[in-house]
Design a protein around this motif. Structure first.
Motif, PDB file in Angstrom:
ATOM      1  N   HIS A  94       0.823  -1.222   0.000  1.00 37.86           N
ATOM      2  CA  HIS A  94       0.000   0.000   0.000  1.00 37.86           C
ATOM      3  C   HIS A  94       0.849   1.261   0.000  1.00 37.86           C
ATOM      4  CE1 HIS A  94      -3.856  -1.967   1.834  1.00 37.86           C
ATOM      5  NE2 HIS A  94      -3.483  -2.512   0.711  1.00 37.86           N
ATOM      6  N   HIS A 101       2.062   2.674   2.785  1.00 32.19           N
ATOM      7  CA  HIS A 101       1.841   3.445   4.008  1.00 32.19           C
ATOM      8  C   HIS A 101       1.634   2.496   5.187  1.00 32.19           C
ATOM      9  CE1 HIS A 101      -2.398   3.309   2.201  1.00 32.19           C
ATOM     10  NE2 HIS A 101      -2.342   2.369   3.114  1.00 32.19           N
ATOM     11  N   HIS A 111      -0.258   0.995   8.549  1.00 35.68           N
ATOM     12  CA  HIS A 111      -1.617   0.817   9.052  1.00 35.68           C
ATOM     13  C   HIS A 111      -1.595   0.980  10.563  1.00 35.68           C
ATOM     14  CE1 HIS A 111      -2.722  -1.675   5.258  1.00 35.68           C
ATOM     15  NE2 HIS A 111      -2.777  -0.387   5.055  1.00 35.68           N
ATOM     16  N   HIS A 143      -8.178   5.246   7.703  1.00 33.94           N
ATOM     17  CA  HIS A 143      -7.765   4.639   6.459  1.00 33.94           C
ATOM     18  C   HIS A 143      -8.774   3.587   6.042  1.00 33.94           C
ATOM     19  CE1 HIS A 143      -5.118   3.074   3.435  1.00 33.94           C
ATOM     20  NE2 HIS A 143      -5.151   1.892   3.966  1.00 33.94           N
ATOM     21  N   HIS A 147     -10.139   0.715   3.094  1.00 30.75           N
ATOM     22  CA  HIS A 147      -9.723  -0.114   1.959  1.00 30.75           C
ATOM     23  C   HIS A 147     -10.920  -0.520   1.135  1.00 30.75           C
ATOM     24  CE1 HIS A 147      -5.647  -0.378   3.227  1.00 30.75           C
ATOM     25  NE2 HIS A 147      -6.052  -0.579   4.434  1.00 30.75           N
TER      26      HIS A 147
HETATM   27 ZN    ZN Z   1      -3.523   0.587   3.311  1.00 30.43          ZN
END
Ligand code: ZN
Length: 161
Positions: A148, A150, A152, A159, A161
């Protein structure tokens, strides 16, 4: 990026060259980021890359390694008609130039009749920054985080998904 990428959590206090506090994570959750993914300014990432959990350091970052030098070509004059007629525009107002999170932020520098002067430089462009940094956690990034680009968070907040 390799499988050994780190996810680093830091507490920081950011001051400008006059010692004015511009931002701080104190009283909030630490800032967590994935190394090597451009999540934070390059100069800070480079310095924190040499630190481990529990390390504290005061790091000075020159403007070029922070939010960059101010660019004259980012200052522009646009007609008032580019804005909705009911949108109030006054000097110092800031707005995003698009819907994305990373769209540039423009600051209104001048309003002259139907001519609006905008500055698209980051508000911290051209400034040398000092970070008082404490590394609170270092862990290996998961393959999902690496893919991704980045980190989590522990609660998956902020965030989707
Ligand atoms: Zn992510």
């Amino acid at each position: 990026m390799t499988a050994s990428a780190r996810v680093v959590s830091i507490h920081y206090t950011l001051t400008d060259d006059k010692g004015t506090v511009l931002d701080s994570s104190k009283g909030a959750e630490p800032l967590q980021y994935l190394e090597g993914a451009g999540n934070i300014i390059p100069g800070l990432e480079k310095e924190v890359g040499k630190m481990n959990t529990g390390d504290k350091k005061i790091v000075k970052i020159p403007a070029a390694q922070a939010y960059g030098e101010k660019r004259e070509d980012m200052v522009m004059e646009v007609p008032r008609t580019q804005f909705p007629p009911d949108m109030a525009l006054k000097v110092g107002d800031r707005f995003r130039g698009g819907a994305e999170d990373h769209a540039p932020v423009f600051t209104v520098m001048a309003v002259n009749g139907d001519k609006i002067t905008l500055d698209g430089n980051h508000p911290l462009a051209g400034q040398d920054l000092t970070f008082d940094v404490e590394v609170t956690e270092v862990r290996a990034a998961t393959s999902e985080e690496v893919s991704h680009g980045h980190a989590h968070g522990p609660h998956g907040h902020g965030h989707h998904h």
